[in-house]
Design a protein around this motif. Structure first.
Motif, PDB file in Angstrom:
ATOM      1  N   LEU A 168       0.995  -1.202  -0.107  1.00 48.39           N
ATOM      2  CA  LEU A 168      -0.042  -0.010   0.101  1.00 48.39           C
ATOM      3  C   LEU A 168       0.796   1.306   0.063  1.00 48.39           C
ATOM      4  CD1 LEU A 168      -2.732  -0.858   2.735  1.00 48.39           C
ATOM      5  CD2 LEU A 168      -2.721  -1.301   0.318  1.00 48.39           C
ATOM      6  N   ALA A 169       0.435   2.351  -0.484  1.00 44.93           N
ATOM      7  CA  ALA A 169       0.904   3.758  -0.216  1.00 44.93           C
ATOM      8  C   ALA A 169      -0.185   4.679  -0.206  1.00 44.93           C
ATOM      9  CB  ALA A 169       1.603   3.999  -1.871  1.00 44.93           C
ATOM     10  N   VAL A 170       0.204   5.734   0.527  1.00 48.73           N
ATOM     11  CA  VAL A 170      -0.938   6.860   0.802  1.00 48.73           C
ATOM     12  C   VAL A 170      -0.106   7.972   0.313  1.00 48.73           C
ATOM     13  CG1 VAL A 170      -1.976   8.108   2.640  1.00 48.73           C
ATOM     14  CG2 VAL A 170      -1.602   5.668   2.818  1.00 48.73           C
ATOM     15  N   GLU A 171      -0.944   8.947  -0.332  1.00 53.42           N
ATOM     16  CA  GLU A 171      -0.639  10.348  -0.811  1.00 53.42           C
ATOM     17  C   GLU A 171      -1.507  11.193  -0.056  1.00 53.42           C
ATOM     18  OE1 GLU A 171      -1.818   9.957  -5.085  1.00 53.42           O
ATOM     19  OE2 GLU A 171      -0.187   8.777  -5.582  1.00 53.42           O
ATOM     20  N   GLY A 172      -0.641  12.382   0.183  1.00 53.95           N
ATOM     21  CA  GLY A 172      -1.356  13.328   1.220  1.00 53.95           C
ATOM     22  C   GLY A 172      -0.545  14.506   1.059  1.00 53.95           C
ATOM     23  N   THR A 173      -0.702  15.235   2.174  1.00 55.53           N
ATOM     24  CA  THR A 173      -0.076  16.564   2.476  1.00 55.53           C
ATOM     25  C   THR A 173       0.387  16.773   3.839  1.00 55.53           C
ATOM     26  OG1 THR A 173      -2.126  17.781   3.036  1.00 55.53           O
ATOM     27  CG2 THR A 173      -1.442  18.143   0.757  1.00 55.53           C
ATOM     28  N   ARG A 174       1.611  17.231   3.972  1.00 49.62           N
ATOM     29  CA  ARG A 174       2.074  17.539   5.341  1.00 49.62           C
ATOM     30  C   ARG A 174       2.866  18.775   5.330  1.00 49.62           C
ATOM     31  NH1 ARG A 174       5.823  13.322   8.704  1.00 49.62           N
ATOM     32  NH2 ARG A 174       6.636  13.152   6.632  1.00 49.62           N
ATOM     33  N   GLU A 175       2.701  19.851   6.019  1.00 49.98           N
ATOM     34  CA  GLU A 175       3.139  21.308   6.379  1.00 49.98           C
ATOM     35  C   GLU A 175       2.757  21.742   4.938  1.00 49.98           C
ATOM     36  OE1 GLU A 175       7.075  21.052   7.665  1.00 49.98           O
ATOM     37  OE2 GLU A 175       6.487  20.301   9.410  1.00 49.98           O
TER      38      GLU A 175
END
Length: 250
Positions: A168-175
């Motif tokens: 699995l891989a997760v795409e998202g945002t941080r800062e």
């Protein structure tokens, strides 16, 4: 002239006055008087006897009656408490039974869904499909941990075994910046290997991944790397894959 003869009844000693007898000096002079006196004395004695019996009854006997009444009240209170407890136990048992019946209904519904699912892939009229990610469900755990359940299917080659590894891989945002977390980052292991799968028609794979603090997930990607053949991926929006946790049993 001849003087009238004198009578002894008229003769009274000189200097003595005549007085009427007082009440204390009344003395019965006949049998009827004695009878009236006897009735009067008997009435007084009967009244005294009635007073004595009334006082006697309100004594030890009355205390016994009060003690018996108190004992009866205590017995009734105990009976009421017992009935109330029995009613509460019945209510609790009925609530537990209703909960158990609801759980059984959920299990039956899940089994029916499973049967329908099996028929779609194993039945003679099932549509032929190759290896695929049929379903991906994410359930929140404590902290930043998430539980995943991935269902894999294939019925294109009947009887053939499909094997390989899932990651699995997760795409998202941080800062404020886009970021992609690969399998090693989600498992917090630099050399983490994918989850092995091997099945003929379908298989469910489960495990947990951990997101770093401050990371906002947007999409999840399931990647299958079969032993023979090309890898394939399926991407879902994070909210589409997330499932609310089941309520805790009471």
């Amino acid at each position: 002239m001849t003087e009238p003869p004198s009578s002894q009844a008229d003769e009274r000693p000189a200097g003595r006055e005549e007085r009427a007898p007082g009440p204390a000096e009344v003395v019965p002079s006949s049998p009827a008087g004695y009878a009236v006196l006897a009735v009067f004395v008997a009435a007084i004695l009967f009244g005294l006897w009635g007073v004595w019996t009334t006082v006697a009854r309100s004594g030890p006997g009355g205390e016994l009656d009060a003690a018996a009444a108190r004992a009866r009240i205590e017995a009734l209170e105990q009976e009421v408490a017992t009935l109330a407890r029995s009613d509460q136990i019945s209510r609790d048992a009925n609530r537990d039974l209703q909960g158990a019946l609801a759980e059984r209904e959920e299990e039956i519904s899940a089994l029916r869904a499973d049967v329908a699912f099996y028929e779609r892939f194993v039945g003679s009229t099932a549509q032929r499909r190759g290896l695929a990610v049929h379903e991906l469900v994410l359930t929140p755990r404590t902290g930043q941990a998430w539980h995943y359940t991935v269902t894999l299917t294939q019925n294109l080659n009947r009887g053939a075994v499909s094997s390989g590894r899932l990651t699995l891989a997760v795409e998202g945002t941080r800062e404020g910046r886009l970021e992609r977390l690969d399998w090693a980052a989600l498992r917090q292991q630099p050399d983490a290997e994918g989850v092995e799968y091997s099945f003929k028609y379908f298989q469910q794979l489960e495990g947990e991944v951990v997101l770093p603090p401050g990371f906002e997930p947007l999409r999840v990607v399931a990647r299958l790397a079969p032993t023979s053949g090309k890898p394939l991926e399926k991407t879902l929006a994070w909210q589409e894959a997330v499932q609310a946790p089941a309520p805790a049993a009471e």
